[in-house]
Motif scaffolding. Structure first.
Motif, PDB file in Angstrom:
ATOM      1  N   VAL A 115     -47.574 -76.272  95.287  1.00 21.80           N
ATOM      2  CA  VAL A 115     -48.572 -75.658  95.796  1.00 21.80           C
ATOM      3  C   VAL A 115     -49.953 -76.349  96.350  1.00 21.80           C
TER       4      VAL A 115
ATOM      5  N   GLY B  55     -54.249 -75.741  96.394  1.00 19.58           N
ATOM      6  CA  GLY B  55     -55.597 -75.060  96.435  1.00 19.58           C
ATOM      7  C   GLY B  55     -56.664 -75.703  97.006  1.00 19.58           C
TER       8      GLY B  55
ATOM      9  N   GLU C  47     -47.865 -73.011 100.047  1.00 21.74           N
ATOM     10  CA  GLU C  47     -48.308 -72.077  99.927  1.00 21.74           C
ATOM     11  C   GLU C  47     -50.007 -72.859  99.564  1.00 21.74           C
ATOM     12  N   HIS C  48     -50.711 -72.108  99.562  1.00 28.15           N
ATOM     13  CA  HIS C  48     -52.082 -72.810  99.428  1.00 28.15           C
ATOM     14  C   HIS C  48     -52.915 -72.054  98.948  1.00 28.15           C
ATOM     15  N   TRP C  49     -53.986 -72.195  98.236  1.00 27.06           N
ATOM     16  CA  TRP C  49     -54.831 -70.786  97.484  1.00 27.06           C
ATOM     17  C   TRP C  49     -56.494 -71.264  98.177  1.00 27.06           C
TER      18      TRP C  49
ATOM     19  N   ALA D 266     -60.550 -70.617  96.976  1.00 30.49           N
ATOM     20  CA  ALA D 266     -61.536 -69.800  95.871  1.00 30.49           C
ATOM     21  C   ALA D 266     -62.762 -69.928  96.597  1.00 30.49           C
TER      22      ALA D 266
ATOM     23  N   LYS E 187     -58.817 -71.386  88.028  1.00 34.89           N
ATOM     24  CA  LYS E 187     -57.781 -69.665  88.881  1.00 34.89           C
ATOM     25  C   LYS E 187     -56.588 -70.477  89.558  1.00 34.89           C
ATOM     26  N   LEU E 188     -56.950 -71.625  90.609  1.00 33.03           N
ATOM     27  CA  LEU E 188     -55.978 -72.604  90.738  1.00 33.03           C
ATOM     28  C   LEU E 188     -54.949 -73.307  90.112  1.00 33.03           C
TER      29      LEU E 188
ATOM     30  N   ALA F 155     -53.590 -71.485  87.121  1.00 30.38           N
ATOM     31  CA  ALA F 155     -53.373 -70.884  86.958  1.00 30.38           C
ATOM     32  C   ALA F 155     -51.951 -70.346  87.886  1.00 30.38           C
ATOM     33  N   LEU F 156     -52.167 -70.441  88.891  1.00 30.10           N
ATOM     34  CA  LEU F 156     -51.964 -69.908  90.671  1.00 30.10           C
ATOM     35  C   LEU F 156     -50.448 -71.090  90.640  1.00 30.10           C
ATOM     36  N   GLY F 157     -51.019 -72.136  90.140  1.00 30.32           N
ATOM     37  CA  GLY F 157     -49.715 -73.618  89.863  1.00 30.32           C
ATOM     38  C   GLY F 157     -50.315 -74.449  90.788  1.00 30.32           C
ATOM     39  N   ALA F 158     -51.405 -74.435  91.431  1.00 22.90           N
ATOM     40  CA  ALA F 158     -52.060 -75.480  91.837  1.00 22.90           C
ATOM     41  C   ALA F 158     -51.378 -76.815  91.126  1.00 22.90           C
TER      42      ALA F 158
END
Length: 244
Positions: free
Chosen positions: A6, A8, A47-49, A51, A82-83, A85-88
């Protein structure tokens, strides 16, 4: 299906640049899969986030040091949290000037790898045997010397625009790209790029602000001039970490 990590993207500086970085990352992932002989499918992308958070202007903050709501570090730290916490496991910051706070971000989140755009660019240039470049960037990036040390350590000489040309670049960024006037941005960027390249006999320019490549893909009348997009190189580095 290969295992991925993961990752970010810290964006919002500005939002168009963050969205474009996400596009570059997806493209880099597809290129990575093809290079490894893997089928490109929706399910194969890591998986990528992204922000996209409101962050105070980085150049203004560097010009006016000291605590206050005009400083960008706190919003960036909140987004990094936040990133995380999302597992990055790795984060790319989609803003060149924001890398002036790279050390603070990395220190606060030692469990993450925060990529450094100037180091990625310097490594790429040195690996290709390029020893001299011009740099188009924000006033904040010039003041912070973000590229100076990285390029110097890699054995690459860096030329920067004059004071008047730097003001023209800032006009192209703020009154051009950020205001949606791409024609003005293109005029400002191309004029400075042409002058800098001709003055120093350069064949490579680094577009050291994520806003600049959005309006400048080539310099009219300057054949053979390579424009290096640091965001694209950073996206490639993030893709490599995701597939590592």
């Amino acid at each position: 299906m290969s295992r991925t990590h993961v990752v970010g993207i810290l964006g919002g500086m500005g939002p168009a640049a963050g969205a474009d970085f996400a596009r570059l990352f997806v493209q880099a992932c597809a290129d990575h899969m093809r290079a490894r002989g893997l089928p490109v499918s929706d399910q194969a992308f890591p998986e990528h986030w992204l922000a996209q958070v409101p962050v105070p202007d980085r150049s203004n903050a560097l010009e006016s040091p000291g605590p206050g709501g005009h400083q960008p570090l706190d919003p960036m730290l909140q987004a990094m949290g936040k990133l995380a916490a999302l597992g990055a496991t790795t984060v790319a910051v989609a803003c060149n000037t924001a890398h002036a706070w790279h050390a603070a971000l990395q220190e606060r989140f030692p469990q993450l790898e925060v990529l450094h755009v100037a180091r990625e660019v310097a490594q790429n240039l040195a690996g290709r045997g390029i020893r001299e470049v011009g740099l188009l960037a924000t006033e904040g990036t010039y003041r912070a010397g973000l590229y100076d040390q990285a390029l110097r350590q890699a054995g690459v000489q860096c030329h920067i625009p004059s004071t008047e040309e730097r003001e023209r670049l800032m006009r192209g960024i703020y009154e051009g790209v950020k205001a949606g006037n791409m024609a003005l941005a293109r005029e400002c960027f191309a004029g400075v790029a042409d002058a800098l390249a001709r003055r120093h006999g350069l064949s490579v320019l680094v577009l050291g602000c994520t806003e600049i490549p959005l309006a400048l893909s080539a310099v009219p009348g300057t054949e053979g001039l390579e424009l290096v997009d640091p965001a694209a190189l950073l996206a490639q580095a993030l893709a490599q970490r995701a597939f590592a």
